[in-house]
Every structure is written in C-alpha cells, then in structure tokens.
Write an enzyme that holds these catalytic residues in place. Structure first.
Site, PDB file in Angstrom:
ATOM      1  N   VAL A  72       2.873   0.650  -0.793  1.00 55.93           N
ATOM      2  CA  VAL A  72       2.482   1.909  -0.303  1.00 55.93           C
ATOM      3  C   VAL A  72       1.603   2.587  -1.408  1.00 55.93           C
ATOM      4  CG1 VAL A  72       4.360   2.433   1.282  1.00 55.93           C
ATOM      5  CG2 VAL A  72       4.809   2.953  -1.102  1.00 55.93           C
ATOM      6  N   ASP A 113      12.023  -0.322  -2.579  1.00 51.77           N
ATOM      7  CA  ASP A 113      11.444  -0.311  -3.678  1.00 51.77           C
ATOM      8  C   ASP A 113       9.973   0.440  -3.844  1.00 51.77           C
ATOM      9  OD1 ASP A 113      11.387  -3.067  -5.634  1.00 51.77           O
ATOM     10  OD2 ASP A 113       9.587  -1.938  -5.748  1.00 51.77           O
ATOM     11  N   PHE A 115       7.490  -0.098  -5.472  1.00 52.72           N
ATOM     12  CA  PHE A 115       6.147  -0.717  -5.226  1.00 52.72           C
ATOM     13  C   PHE A 115       5.781  -1.159  -3.908  1.00 52.72           C
ATOM     14  CE2 PHE A 115       7.268  -1.047  -9.703  1.00 52.72           C
ATOM     15  CZ  PHE A 115       5.933  -0.332 -10.299  1.00 52.72           C
ATOM     16  N   GLU A 116       6.856  -1.280  -3.243  1.00 46.41           N
ATOM     17  CA  GLU A 116       6.681  -2.025  -1.927  1.00 46.41           C
ATOM     18  C   GLU A 116       6.521  -0.762  -0.704  1.00 46.41           C
ATOM     19  OE1 GLU A 116       8.777  -5.563  -0.943  1.00 46.41           O
ATOM     20  OE2 GLU A 116       9.296  -5.804  -3.241  1.00 46.41           O
ATOM     21  N   MET A 117       7.759  -0.279  -0.230  1.00 48.54           N
ATOM     22  CA  MET A 117       7.620   0.555   0.802  1.00 48.54           C
ATOM     23  C   MET A 117       8.079   1.969   0.514  1.00 48.54           C
ATOM     24  SD  MET A 117       8.933  -1.728   4.100  1.00 48.54           S
ATOM     25  CE  MET A 117       7.628  -2.343   5.103  1.00 48.54           C
TER      26      MET A 117
END
Lengths: 308, 681
Positions: A72, A113, A115-117
């Site tokens: 994201v 996370d 860095f992820e969602m």
C-alpha cells in the site's frame, strides 16, 4: 507382526523423497468462493489498491515477476521477494522465515503488515461489513450477521487450500508415466538427487518443510538478510536461515532467492550449488537440472477457472 | 396423612430412579471421557515414537521426505491442543494435566530442536555423500597423501555410521590442505565439504542425541501414570457408590416386602371380617355371592332353625348364639363327611347354606343329605348350663337361579307342612309366589285408591219379601272389572290389612243405612275386626244409634272363632243396642253347639256346602234338619245360603228354614241396581 509389515511397506512407499501433488484436497467450497472474491478485492488493503492477487498473481504461479512486491502507498518490503501462493497449503510454515503457522495466520499477517496491506482487524471488519454482498455471503456460510476478521482470514485460507497445481509432467512421471520426462530431464532428476539438492528440496512441495541456512559453505555473505529466521527466534545462528522455498512451478516464478536478485534460473542453480553444496556444477549438469525444472510446472488451479 | 405417606413413598421411588439414572449417566460419561483421554495419551506416545523413527530415518537415509516429520509434528500438536482443551481432563485429572502441560512445553522445544536438527542434517548428509563419491575424481600428489586422504574418508564414514565424533579428532584441516593440490576443482570441493562436515557433525550429533533422548516421553509417562492413579481412585469411589446404592435399594426392597407382607395380612383380616361371620366363623352372604359366581351350575341347600325366635325369647340371646354355633359346627362336620366339595355359609340370622356344584351332586343326593342332617340334629339334645333343648330344622333346596330366593321359598313352603322337613323349589312355587305378590300389590293399590265397593245380596222370607241385604265386598278396577274380595282375603290377613276393608264396608253400610231408612243390612265381621281397636271404636261410635242399630246384623264366621270369651263380651255389649248377630257358614267344620248357644246369636246361616246339594244328598238334608231343629229350640232363626234352584228353595222351605239367600232368588248387586232400595221407599 502383520501390523509391522504394513508399516514397513508404508515407510518404503513414502521413502521416495518427492511426492506428487494430489489432484484434490478437501476444502469448503462455499467458504472458498467467498475467499476467492476477497483474494482479488483491493478494498481489504488500507489504500484500497492492493489485493492479495497483486503480489500473488495466477499468471506468475501465484507470485509476481518483480524482485520486490509493492504494498500500500507504494511501500516496498525490501529485500523480500514474494513467495508463490500456489501449493502454499503443503508448506510446513508460511513466509520466508516461517512466522505464520498456517494459511489463516499468513493471511492475517500479510493483511496487517505495514509494507503489505497495513490493515487492522477493526478496519477490515468495518470494510467488509459495509459491503452488502459480503454480508449476504458470510451470513449464508458462517451463519452470522456480523463478519469478523477471523472469518475473512478463514475464507481466504480456504480458497488458498484450493490453489494447487497438480499433474505436472514430473508428477505424471512419479505416478508411473515413464514417458512424461525426456532423457535429459530424467538425467536432471538423477543429478538433482545425486548432488544432494533433494536433501532440502523434498516432499510434495520440493521444499517448504524445513529451514536451512543460505550459504552453508561461506563464512560471510554480503547479501541483505531481510526478514530471516533470526527475526523470529533472535538466535545468532538463525541469521540467513530461511524456509526452503518450493521448486514447484519454478520455471514460471522468476526472480529467484529470498531477495529476488537472481532473474535467471540457470544462474540460480549454479549459485545454490556454490552456496549450499560447495560445488561448482558443470554446465551440462546445470542444463540437465534446468531441463528437469521445466517439467515442474503444473496445471492452473481449477478454482481459478470456475465461476465458483 | 395417608396421601402424605404415598407422596413420600413416590418421592423416594423417584429419587432412587433419578439417582440410578444419574449415576449410570455419570459413569457412562466418565468412562467415555476417560477412555478418550487415555486413548489420546497413548496415541501421543505412539506418534512420538513415529516422529523419532522418522528423525532417525532422515539422519540415516540419503533420500528423505521432510514432509513426514512436518506431518508428524502437526498431528502431535493437534492432538496436544485437543487434550489441552478437554475440560474433563483439565478439571478431573489435575495432576495428570499438569504433567501433560509439562509435556506440551517440552514438545514445543522438541519441535524447534527437530527443525534445528534438520538444518544440521542437510550439510552433514550432503558433504558426507560428496566425500564418499569424490574419491575417483581426486588428484593426489603422492601415494602417501592418497593413503592419508583415504584414512580421513574412512574416519568420516566411521564417525557418521557410529554417530561418534571421536573418529574425527585426528583430522587436522591444515594438514589436509597440504595434502591436496588446489589446482584440481574436486580437490577444492573435497576440502570445502570436509570442512563443512567437521563443522556441522558435532552439532548434528548433539541434536540427534538430544532429540532422541528428549524427556517428552518421560512427561507423557508421568501424565499417564498420574492419570491411571486418579482413575484407580475413581473406580474405588464408583465401587463404593455402587455398593451404597445396592444397599439402599436392597433396604428399600426389603422394607417394601415387609410392608406388602403386613398389608396382605391386613387385607386377609379385612377380607375375613367382610366375608366371614364372626359368631360361627362360617363364610357369610358376601362370600356366598362371590363364590356363587365361580360355579357354573350351582345348587343350594338352605337350613333354617324352626322357631329360632322362640329360643331367643325364652332362653336369651346367649343361648341362641350358642345354638347357632353348635349347629354351625355340626353342619361343617357333617358336610365335610358327606359332601367334601361343598361349602357351608351362614346366610341369615338362622339360615345356613350349603353351596355345591351340581356336577358333583344330584338333587336326590341333596334331598337325602338335608334329611339326614335334620334327622341327626333333631336326634341330638342341645345342652347348655341347665337348659336342655331339642332343635328342629327345615331345609329348602334350589337348583335354579336365583338360588337364595328359591331356596327360601322352598323353606317357607315346607314350613306349612308338618310331616315334610325338606322342600325342593319348583317352578310352580315360584308362580304361586308371584301371584301372591301381584295380588298383594293390587289390593294395596285398591285400598289406596278407594276401589273397594259394597255389593248387596237380598235375603228373603218365606213369602219372598226382602228381609235384609247381606253386604258383600267387591273390588272395582279402573277398567270396570269387578272382582270378588275372596282371592285377596289370605293376603289381607297375612299383611294385617283386613281391617282396612272392613272399615270401608262399614262406612259404606252406614251411608246406605242412613240413606234408606227401611233397609236392613247384614255385615260380615271377622274375629280380627272384633279384636281391632279402631273397628271396635267405629262400631261403637256410629252403629249404636237406635235407628241404625235395629237394622244391623253382624255376621261372624263360625270356623274363625278362636277366642269365644272375647267375642261373647263384644256380642253382649252390642246386643244392648238391639244389634243382631248371625253365625256364618254354620255347619262347615266341627260346629260347637254349646259355644254357639253361649254367644246368644240371633241367626244361624247354614253353610252353603250343606244347602247346595240338599235336593240330592240325604245326608246333608239330615244335618240341616238337625241344625234347624237345634235353632228353633234355641230360639234362633235360620238362613239358607246358596239357594241356587227352585228345588233347593222348596226343600229348604219345607224343612222349616226361615230365610233364604242365593242366585235363584237374587244375585249380589251394586247399590244403584238394588231396586228394592227404591221400590219400598
């Protein structure tokens, strides 16, 4: 006595280091249908742009073709390369460092996370409960008027169970079709075993069932560690220790290594020989193993073709 | 109080049932749960062994599938989780559960160790394989160096096979480096792999030994031991509880048996009181009715003590009771001998019954038995204190339903007979009784409804002038049927209702006498009427007026007279008022001339049986002549009854009878048809 005999036969049958992917696994079809929608829904990420499928694309064997995946707000979890979601159900642990014990945990951790969602349980619940379609679907299957985050992870995990790629040429060979591999590929398989690759890359997934250190034969490695086993155990000897990655669909899931810095499969083979076998593999043996790897690509998961 | 006891008993019963049910359910659940736990602990032990086996397998075999270990670990962990959340295990087997939790923690450490081990197993296995397979490709500087290197390889093999790093202690890596010509690519790989082997093998060995000797199994065994200990205590508890419950149920059962026994005794007593006569200890009428239903074709003899009331009256009830007891005993003894299948009952105050099945006994036998018993009893003399008694009895036998009533009728019928003591019920007897009952009902109703009316039959003198009228009684039924009172006389006397009729007749007569002042009436009176106080009072009140009295004659039946003195008094009193008296039916029985004389009657009415055939029977004529002669000499007038023909009339007139009465001369008629009443006016 009889029991012992049966056990002995069982052990012998299972003694082959690699097992074909089963053609079916048991999963709840209704839950998986919801999971499938969620898997492709970017709305379950904070900025509404990243879905599970963003980094685990069907056309790239359940991974992406980038060295680093983009999360994201354009965040990048350097230096980690996204592992394939296909056949993940057969892994002993999830993520490179095995921090998730099962698919549900993986889904939650990836969802939350940074860095992820970058979601929270509360935000996730708010998003899905605002969607009338989800409300209806979950009510039918989970018999609840309110969708909890755990239900979301559970549905996604159920969908991921169905993401298996059976009937690769190698699996056909293992199942008895001796013509499924050509001579070069067969030689590649033999070398794969003889050089000791199979010591780590075994089981259904040809990996995913143990943690090993990258670069056993090197005192020091200059590669970025990223999120390795040390992040979980905080033990010095667990640095550069990762879950052995699966070699299933290896030909279609470049780039390679935990940091995705190797784009060429042959180069990856050579490097692994050096790092973990302490051998400089001869070129023709690399070619044979490379050929063998081409036979590891299985069928697309059936659930992706079906409307439901 | 009674219902309270029933409630308590019901409550105890329900408690016992609920207790047994709950105990059963609890024990069942207990064993299902505990065997489930036991099974899972044993399963864990088995899976631990399997895991160890797979680890050993992974260390020894070149080719190995790590999935097997991963699957084992997953299965064990799922089993652990299952047991960990088993509430029964947690709460009931606390000590065992604590051991189990220790096991769980140990296993989680073991899991880590297993995957650590796999990390060391891989390089050891791969380098070991390489060292073995590289021999043909190695390049040696000298023969000596070749020998040294082979020695090293054999040490590696021994170390790996024996899992003992002592074999590796002599190996000096720097010396090995000197032995190898580094130009050769395989030599370099050999050195690297040896180095890795030497580096990883000691840890590999430690991990393997640690894992295989890890105390997980000890904890599991401790949990199992503790579990079995608790189970043993539980079993002892269950045993004790079962024993207690059995004892409780046993005591309840015993007390129930005692209660039922007591109840049965009481019921027996109650039944005895209800079904047996307390004086004679014979079965009573209730028992008789019950027994009667059980016999297909029953027969009955009823014995009755003759004039038992007299015994009670003369000797007192104490003696009466003793007589009953005596007869009961004798009867039982007698019947036991004569008719062992029959049973003796006391059916009424002085009625004893013998009930039997007609299949065992014919009517003749019954009659014979009854006679024999009566003969036997009458031959005995009953002695009590200073009293001596002879008891006579009668018996009635009935073979058709209703037995008791029929036998009773038979007894009553036979009592009228002096010679016969045993009567058998026949259907005709029954008809007679029915007829009596019907008549009794009819006459009762007639009195009630005032259906009693007078008829008048004229009495003539020699010149055929009406001298007076005899008042006769008739019953007029609603449909116009007129009946004579004669068929009812017996019943009226028996039921002490005769005076009602007389009363009616007297009042009708009085009315006629008042209405027709020239008419004289001859009215019948029975001895009972004379005795009856009401009738007497009525006569003395209404008939003594001079105008009435001189026209009244009372006829008294000659055969009826028992108490002459009383009658004489009555006659004398009324004669003062000029009322006349006639002796009715004179000559029918044993006529006592002296007594008749004493009565000072005015008329003798000669019995119809003597007049009826006087024209044919010389004997009758002689008697009549004697009577007429006697009457004339005694200054009494004579009346001939039953004059039904001219011949009779002529003869009686010839003999010298003064007055005549009969169908030939005038039939009895109701008031409205008596023309003389009007004509003479």
């Amino acid at each position: 006595m009889k029991k012992f005999l049966i056990l002995a036969i069982f052990v012998m049958l299972n003694a082959q280091p690699i097992v074909p992917i089963p053609e079916h696994v048991d999963y709840n079809k209704d839950k998986a249908f919801i999971g499938k929608i969620l898997f492709f829904d970017p709305n379950i990420s904070r900025d509404g742009k990243v879905s599970c499928a963003s980094c685990h694309e069907p056309q790239f064997g359940g991974a992406d073709n980038k060295q680093f995946s983009i999360g994201v707000f354009g965040r990048i979890d350097k230096p980690m390369n996204s592992p394939p979601a296909f056949n993940a159900v057969f892994n002993y642990r999830q993520f490179w460092n095995g921090r998730a014990k099962n698919l549900q945990e993986q889904a939650r951790m990836a969802n939350q996370d940074h860095f992820e969602m970058d979601m929270t349980d509360a935000l996730l619940e708010k998003r899905v409960n605002a969607n009338p379609m989800y409300k209806k679907l979950f009510k039918n299957v989970y018999k609840s008027d309110y969708i909890t985050a755990d239900m979301v992870y559970d549905a996604i995990a159920e969908f991921e169970k169905a993401l298996i790629t059976p009937n690769s040429r190698f699996d056909k060979y293992l199942k008895g079709d001796k013509k499924a591999l050509n001579e070069e590929e067969k030689r590649g398989y033999f070398l794969f075993k003889a050089y000791g690759c199979v010591t780590c890359h075994n089981g259904v997934n040809m990996g995913g069932n143990s943690f090993q250190k990258l670069g056993v034969f090197f005192e020091k490695i200059s590669l970025p560690r990223g999120r390795d086993r040390y992040e979980v155990t905080k033990r010095e000897e667990d640095k550069y220790v990762y879950k052995v990655p699966s070699l299933r669909n290896i030909a279609v899931t470049p780039p390679y290594m935990h940091n995705g810095n190797v784009k060429n499969l042959k180069k990856a083979i050579v490097l692994m020989g050096k790092y973990n076998l302490g051998i400089d593999l001869p070129e023709k043996d690399v070619d044979a193993i490379y050929a063998f790897f081409q036979a590891l690509t299985g069928e697309m998961p059936k659930i992706l073709n079906k409307e439901r | 109080m009674k219902s309270f006891k029933v409630w308590i008993a019901g409550l105890i019963g329900l408690t016992v049932i609920a207790g047994v049910f709950y105990f059963n359910k609890f024990v069942k659940e207990y064993f299902v749960n505990s065997s489930d736990i036991l099974y899972k602990i044993n399963l864990l032990k088995e899976e631990e062994n399997k895991l160890n086996y797979h680890i050993l397998y992974a260390s020894l075999y070149l080719y190995y599938n790590n999935d097997l270990i991963a699957t084992d670990v997953k299965r064990i962990k799922s089993n652990i989780k299952n047991l960990e959340f088993n509430e029964f295990f947690k709460n009931h087997y606390k000590l065992s559960y604590e051991r189990f939790l220790e096991y769980k923690r140990a296993f989680l450490k073991k899991e880590d160790l297993v995957f650590e081990f796999l990390r060391y197993n891989m390089p050891v296995k791969n380098s070991f394989m390489f060292l073995g397979s590289s021999i043909p490709y190695l390049f040696f500087n000298t023969e000596k160096s070749k020998k040294e290197l082979l020695k090293i390889i054999s040490s590696v093999f021994l170390a790996k096979t024996a899992i003992d790093d002592d074999f590796l202690k002599k190996i000096n890596l720097k010396e090995v480096q000197k032995l190898l010509n580094e130009k050769n690519q395989y030599n370099i790989a050999f050195y690297r792999n040896l180095k890795i082997f030497l580096k990883y093998f000691p840890k590999y060995k430690i991990y393997l030994e640690t894992i295989l000797n890890y105390p997980t199994e000890r904890y599991l065994n401790a949990a199992l031991k503790s579990f079995l200990k608790t189970t043993k205590i539980d079993l002892r508890f269950f045993e004790l509880l079962s024993l207690l419950m059995i004892l409780f149920i046993l005591s309840v059962t015993i007390s129930l048996i005692v209660l039922i026994y007591k109840l049965e005794e009481k019921i027996k007593e109650a039944v005895f009181l209800a079904e047996y006569d307390q004086l004679t200890l014979l079965a009573n009428r209730i028992k008789f009715n019950n027994d009667l239903k059980k016999i297909k074709k029953p027969g009955l003899i009823v014995f009755n003590i003759d004039k038992f009331k007299n015994i009670n009256d003369f000797f007192g009830t104490k003696v009466g009771d003793d007589v009953l007891k005596f007869i009961a005993n004798e009867l039982v003894k007698f019947i036991e001998k004569q008719m062992p299948n029959a049973k003796v009952y006391r059916l009424g105050a002085d009625d004893f019954g013998i009930l039997f099945d007609q299949e065992n006994c014919c009517k003749e036998k019954m009659i014979q038995t009854a006679r024999e018993f009566i003969k036997y009893i009458e031959s005995k003399i009953f002695m009590q204190d200073n009293t001596e008694l002879r008891i006579s009895m009668s018996a009635g036998i009935a073979c058709e339903e209703p037995l008791l009533e029929n036998a009773d009728i038979a007894v009553k019928t036979i009592k009228k007979d002096v010679k016969e003591k045993v009567g058998v019920f026949e259907e005709e007897l029954n008809l007679f009784i029915k007829d009596n009952i019907q008549k009794s009902n009819e006459i009762k109703k007639a009195i009630e409804k005032d259906w009693i009316i007078p008829y008048f039959q004229p009495i003539f003198d020699k010149q055929l002038n009406v001298f007076k009228y005899e008042v006769l009684c008739r019953v007029k039924f609603p449909k116009g049927e007129i009946r004579s009172i004669y068929p009812y006389l017996g019943i009226l006397k028996e039921n002490k209702m005769y005076h009602f009729i007389t009363q009616k007749i007297l009042s009708h007569s009085l009315r006629i006498l008042k209405k027709y002042p020239h008419v004289s009436l001859s009215i019948n009176l029975s001895i009972e009427d004379v005795i009856n106080k009401q009738i007497k009072e009525y006569i003395f009140k209404h008939f003594v007026e001079y105008d009435i009295a001189k026209r009244v004659t009372f006829e008294i039946l000659e055969s009826d007279i028992s108490d002459y003195e009383m009658l004489e008094e009555f006659v004398r009193m009324l004669k003062k008022y000029k009322i006349e008296f006639a002796i009715d039916d004179f000559g029918s029985g044993y006529s006592n001339f002296a007594r008749v004389l004493k009565l000072d009657a005015d008329y003798l009415k000669i019995d119809g049986s003597l007049i009826k055939n006087i024209d044919k029977d010389e004997h009758s004529k002689l008697i009549v002549e004697t009577i007429v002669d006697f009457a004339k000499k005694s200054d009494m007038k004579t009346v001939a009854e039953f004059v039904h023909s001219k011949e009779v009339f002529e003869i009686t007139k010839e003999i010298g009878i003064d007055y005549f009465q009969g169908f030939y001369l005038g039939e009895p008629q109701p008031e409205e048809k008596c023309k003389f009443f009007v004509k003479n006016k």
